[in-house]
Design a protein around this motif. Structure first.
Motif, PDB file in Angstrom:
ATOM      1  N   TYR A  12      -6.450 -43.562 -33.847  1.00  0.00           N
ATOM      2  CA  TYR A  12      -7.268 -44.739 -34.198  1.00  0.00           C
ATOM      3  C   TYR A  12      -6.752 -45.377 -35.495  1.00  0.00           C
ATOM      4  N   GLY A  13      -6.500 -44.542 -36.496  1.00  0.00           N
ATOM      5  CA  GLY A  13      -6.026 -45.069 -37.774  1.00  0.00           C
ATOM      6  C   GLY A  13      -4.708 -45.800 -37.642  1.00  0.00           C
ATOM      7  N   MET A  14      -3.784 -45.241 -36.856  1.00  0.00           N
ATOM      8  CA  MET A  14      -2.488 -45.882 -36.656  1.00  0.00           C
ATOM      9  C   MET A  14      -2.627 -47.194 -35.900  1.00  0.00           C
ATOM     10  N   LEU A  15      -3.462 -47.207 -34.874  1.00  0.00           N
ATOM     11  CA  LEU A  15      -3.661 -48.437 -34.106  1.00  0.00           C
ATOM     12  C   LEU A  15      -4.193 -49.554 -34.995  1.00  0.00           C
ATOM     13  N   GLN A  16      -5.185 -49.244 -35.806  1.00  0.00           N
ATOM     14  CA  GLN A  16      -5.759 -50.258 -36.692  1.00  0.00           C
ATOM     15  C   GLN A  16      -4.761 -50.716 -37.746  1.00  0.00           C
ATOM     16  N   ALA A  17      -3.948 -49.784 -38.236  1.00  0.00           N
ATOM     17  CA  ALA A  17      -2.934 -50.145 -39.227  1.00  0.00           C
ATOM     18  C   ALA A  17      -1.890 -51.083 -38.619  1.00  0.00           C
ATOM     19  N   LEU A  18      -1.451 -50.765 -37.397  1.00  0.00           N
ATOM     20  CA  LEU A  18      -0.473 -51.621 -36.719  1.00  0.00           C
ATOM     21  C   LEU A  18      -1.054 -53.001 -36.453  1.00  0.00           C
ATOM     22  N   ARG A  19      -2.297 -53.031 -36.041  1.00  0.00           N
ATOM     23  CA  ARG A  19      -2.944 -54.331 -35.813  1.00  0.00           C
ATOM     24  C   ARG A  19      -3.065 -55.118 -37.114  1.00  0.00           C
ATOM     25  N   GLY A  20      -3.401 -54.405 -38.192  1.00  0.00           N
ATOM     26  CA  GLY A  20      -3.556 -55.065 -39.489  1.00  0.00           C
ATOM     27  C   GLY A  20      -2.266 -55.653 -40.014  1.00  0.00           C
ATOM     28  N   LYS A  21      -1.141 -55.076 -39.620  1.00  0.00           N
ATOM     29  CA  LYS A  21       0.174 -55.559 -40.057  1.00  0.00           C
ATOM     30  C   LYS A  21       0.847 -56.435 -38.998  1.00  0.00           C
ATOM     31  N   ASN A  22       0.099 -56.795 -37.943  1.00  0.00           N
ATOM     32  CA  ASN A  22       0.632 -57.600 -36.830  1.00  0.00           C
ATOM     33  C   ASN A  22       1.853 -56.944 -36.180  1.00  0.00           C
ATOM     34  N   LEU A  23       1.799 -55.616 -36.086  1.00  0.00           N
ATOM     35  CA  LEU A  23       2.905 -54.866 -35.486  1.00  0.00           C
ATOM     36  C   LEU A  23       2.511 -54.192 -34.175  1.00  0.00           C
ATOM     37  N   ALA A  24       1.248 -54.303 -33.796  1.00  0.00           N
ATOM     38  CA  ALA A  24       0.799 -53.683 -32.542  1.00  0.00           C
ATOM     39  C   ALA A  24       1.538 -54.315 -31.366  1.00  0.00           C
ATOM     40  N   GLY A  25       2.132 -53.487 -30.531  1.00  0.00           N
ATOM     41  CA  GLY A  25       2.907 -53.980 -29.395  1.00  0.00           C
ATOM     42  C   GLY A  25       4.369 -54.186 -29.708  1.00  0.00           C
ATOM     43  N   LYS A  26       4.736 -54.126 -31.012  1.00  0.00           N
ATOM     44  CA  LYS A  26       6.135 -54.306 -31.405  1.00  0.00           C
ATOM     45  C   LYS A  26       6.859 -52.975 -31.583  1.00  0.00           C
ATOM     46  N   VAL A  27       6.101 -51.888 -31.471  1.00  0.00           N
ATOM     47  CA  VAL A  27       6.670 -50.554 -31.541  1.00  0.00           C
ATOM     48  C   VAL A  27       5.997 -49.723 -30.452  1.00  0.00           C
ATOM     49  N   LYS A  28       6.727 -48.838 -29.804  1.00  0.00           N
ATOM     50  CA  LYS A  28       6.141 -48.016 -28.748  1.00  0.00           C
ATOM     51  C   LYS A  28       5.270 -46.932 -29.399  1.00  0.00           C
ATOM     52  N   PHE A  29       4.126 -46.695 -28.782  1.00  0.00           N
ATOM     53  CA  PHE A  29       3.117 -45.860 -29.436  1.00  0.00           C
ATOM     54  C   PHE A  29       2.410 -44.982 -28.404  1.00  0.00           C
ATOM     55  N   VAL A  30       2.492 -43.673 -28.604  1.00  0.00           N
ATOM     56  CA  VAL A  30       1.781 -42.711 -27.760  1.00  0.00           C
ATOM     57  C   VAL A  30       0.869 -41.872 -28.643  1.00  0.00           C
ATOM     58  N   GLY A  31      -0.406 -41.799 -28.266  1.00  0.00           N
ATOM     59  CA  GLY A  31      -1.376 -41.067 -29.059  1.00  0.00           C
ATOM     60  C   GLY A  31      -1.956 -39.875 -28.316  1.00  0.00           C
ATOM     61  N   PHE A  32      -3.096 -39.412 -28.816  1.00  0.00           N
ATOM     62  CA  PHE A  32      -3.760 -38.249 -28.243  1.00  0.00           C
ATOM     63  C   PHE A  32      -5.262 -38.484 -28.283  1.00  0.00           C
ATOM     64  N   ASP A  33      -5.938 -38.080 -27.239  1.00  0.00           N
ATOM     65  CA  ASP A  33      -7.395 -38.203 -27.088  1.00  0.00           C
ATOM     66  C   ASP A  33      -7.794 -39.598 -26.610  1.00  0.00           C
TER      67      ASP A  33
ATOM     68  N   GLU B 244      -0.312 -52.445 -26.403  1.00  0.00           N
ATOM     69  CA  GLU B 244      -0.173 -51.984 -27.786  1.00  0.00           C
ATOM     70  C   GLU B 244       0.040 -50.472 -27.855  1.00  0.00           C
ATOM     71  N   MET B 245      -0.299 -49.774 -26.788  1.00  0.00           N
ATOM     72  CA  MET B 245      -0.022 -48.350 -26.653  1.00  0.00           C
ATOM     73  C   MET B 245       0.628 -48.121 -25.299  1.00  0.00           C
ATOM     74  N   GLN B 246       1.520 -47.144 -25.246  1.00  0.00           N
ATOM     75  CA  GLN B 246       2.192 -46.829 -23.985  1.00  0.00           C
ATOM     76  C   GLN B 246       1.590 -45.596 -23.309  1.00  0.00           C
ATOM     77  N   GLY B 247       0.773 -44.866 -24.047  1.00  0.00           N
ATOM     78  CA  GLY B 247       0.136 -43.705 -23.448  1.00  0.00           C
ATOM     79  C   GLY B 247      -0.744 -42.959 -24.437  1.00  0.00           C
ATOM     80  N   SER B 248      -1.623 -42.131 -23.899  1.00  0.00           N
ATOM     81  CA  SER B 248      -2.411 -41.217 -24.713  1.00  0.00           C
ATOM     82  C   SER B 248      -2.658 -39.959 -23.881  1.00  0.00           C
ATOM     83  N   VAL B 249      -2.552 -38.808 -24.505  1.00  0.00           N
ATOM     84  CA  VAL B 249      -2.755 -37.541 -23.805  1.00  0.00           C
ATOM     85  C   VAL B 249      -4.224 -37.156 -23.922  1.00  0.00           C
ATOM     86  N   LEU B 250      -4.882 -37.083 -22.783  1.00  0.00           N
ATOM     87  CA  LEU B 250      -6.314 -36.776 -22.763  1.00  0.00           C
ATOM     88  C   LEU B 250      -6.564 -35.302 -22.492  1.00  0.00           C
ATOM     89  N   GLN B 251      -7.479 -34.754 -23.242  1.00  0.00           N
ATOM     90  CA  GLN B 251      -8.006 -33.427 -22.960  1.00  0.00           C
ATOM     91  C   GLN B 251      -9.197 -33.593 -22.010  1.00  0.00           C
TER      92      GLN B 251
END
Length: 324
Positions: free
Chosen positions: A231-252, A265-272
């Motif tokens: 969540y923190g990374m997504l918001q930071a990327l959005r705040g810097k207008n970089l969301a979607g300009k870098v490939k991003f895989v998270g968790f949860d 803006e994200m290419q994947g997330s690993v769900l438990q």
């Protein structure tokens, strides 16, 4: 003679009617589930799964956790207090080392099932470990990120918090797997997001500022290892207008992650599967109380969600257990 025989029969019946924790089997077994925290939707899903198992088994379940996910002292106190009131403990330890002594002490008297995050050197005294295969989850994320950047380039890892065994295992799994791609370099893997969303966003902002290059970033991919860091990374990327300009895989899972996947803006997330984790945690504890054989390790599963599979029935059902 008759009174002596009657006393012996009564005593035998009472002994037969008690389990190892001292609770009469005619009464309701009590199980305390102690997560790392209670505010994230992940823990609310764990609670729902635990309640489902408790209802099925006619067990009284108490769900209580520390106010903050870095308050080790409060979680230790909760384990001590709940052990006095319950027949078994189901615990997600905040720290793999800090919780070890109290768990070892409690487990000498009653079963302790560890879930979500492992406990150091505990194989000899815990009843079972019920969790995602976190290293495998990290490997799944690494493969997805490597594929999304075409198998070459630089990537950055934003870790969660020191001492959190589950996320450390994900990070280790990711880094081990990414080594299998010789044309991918890890540019940064030393930053810890912190336990709150605001801390994570601040750390992520600092990280991407350091990685800034021209109008973008010097890395082509980013991995984050839990809900808070993602969540923190997504918001930071959005705040810097970089969301979607870098490939991003998270968790949860989080509603904002689903939105980000749909927007590219994200290419994947690993769900438990927190619902299953809570459910199997309580079921395993009760089975142990009843003297049944339980598995030393119970894998609750890890699933990669992507923009391409969001509408799949199984994926949709899994998402619904984690988003209100």
């Amino acid at each position: 003679m008759k009174s002596t025989a009657l006393f012996a029969l009564t005593a035998a019946a009472l002994l037969a009617g008690c389990n190892k924790s001292g609770s009469a089997t005619s009464g309701q077994l009590r199980v305390a589930v102690i997560p790392k925290g209670t505010t994230h939707i992940f823990w609310k899903s764990v609670e729902a799964g635990a309640k489902k198992a408790a209802d099925e088994l006619n067990v009284k379940m108490t769900f209580v956790g520390p106010q903050k996910e870095d308050d080790r002292s409060q979680q230790i106190d909760l384990v001590k207090n709940q052990a006095l009131q319950n027949d078994a403990i189901v615990l997600a330890p905040l720290d793999a080392v800090a919780l070890r002594d109290v768990v070892k002490e409690v487990s000498a008297k009653k079963p302790v099932v560890i879930f979500d995050s492992s406990l150091a050197d505990s194989d000899g005294f815990i009843a079972s470990y019920v969790a995602t295969d976190n290293r495998q989850g990290g490997r799944i994320a690494a493969k997805a990120l490597a594929e999304s950047i075409g198998g070459k380039g630089k990537v950055a890892v934003l870790r969660y918090a020191q001492g959190s065994a589950s996320t450390e295992q994900r990070e280790e799994g990711f880094l081990d797997e990414i080594k299998k791609f010789p044309d991918i370099q890890v540019a940064s893997a030393e930053q810890y997001a912190g336990v709150t969303a605001s801390q994570a966003q601040d750390t992520a902002t600092n990280l991407i500022t350091r990685l800034a290059e021209g109008g973008g970033l010097s890395v082509q991919g980013i991995f984050t290892s839990n809900q808070t860091s993602t969540y923190g990374m997504l918001q930071a990327l959005r705040g810097k207008n970089l969301a979607g300009k870098v490939k991003f895989v998270g968790f949860d899972c989080d509603a904002t992650f689903i939105d980000a996947l749909k927007k590219g803006e994200m290419q994947g997330s690993v769900l438990q599967d927190p619902l299953n984790m809570g459910y199997l945690g309580v079921k395993t504890a009760v089975a142990k109380l009843k003297g049944e054989k339980v598995e030393a390790v119970v894998d609750t599963g890890a699933t990669l969600i992507t923009p391409a599979n969001l509408e799949d029935a199984k994926i949709s059902a899994l998402i619904k257990t984690q988003i209100p």
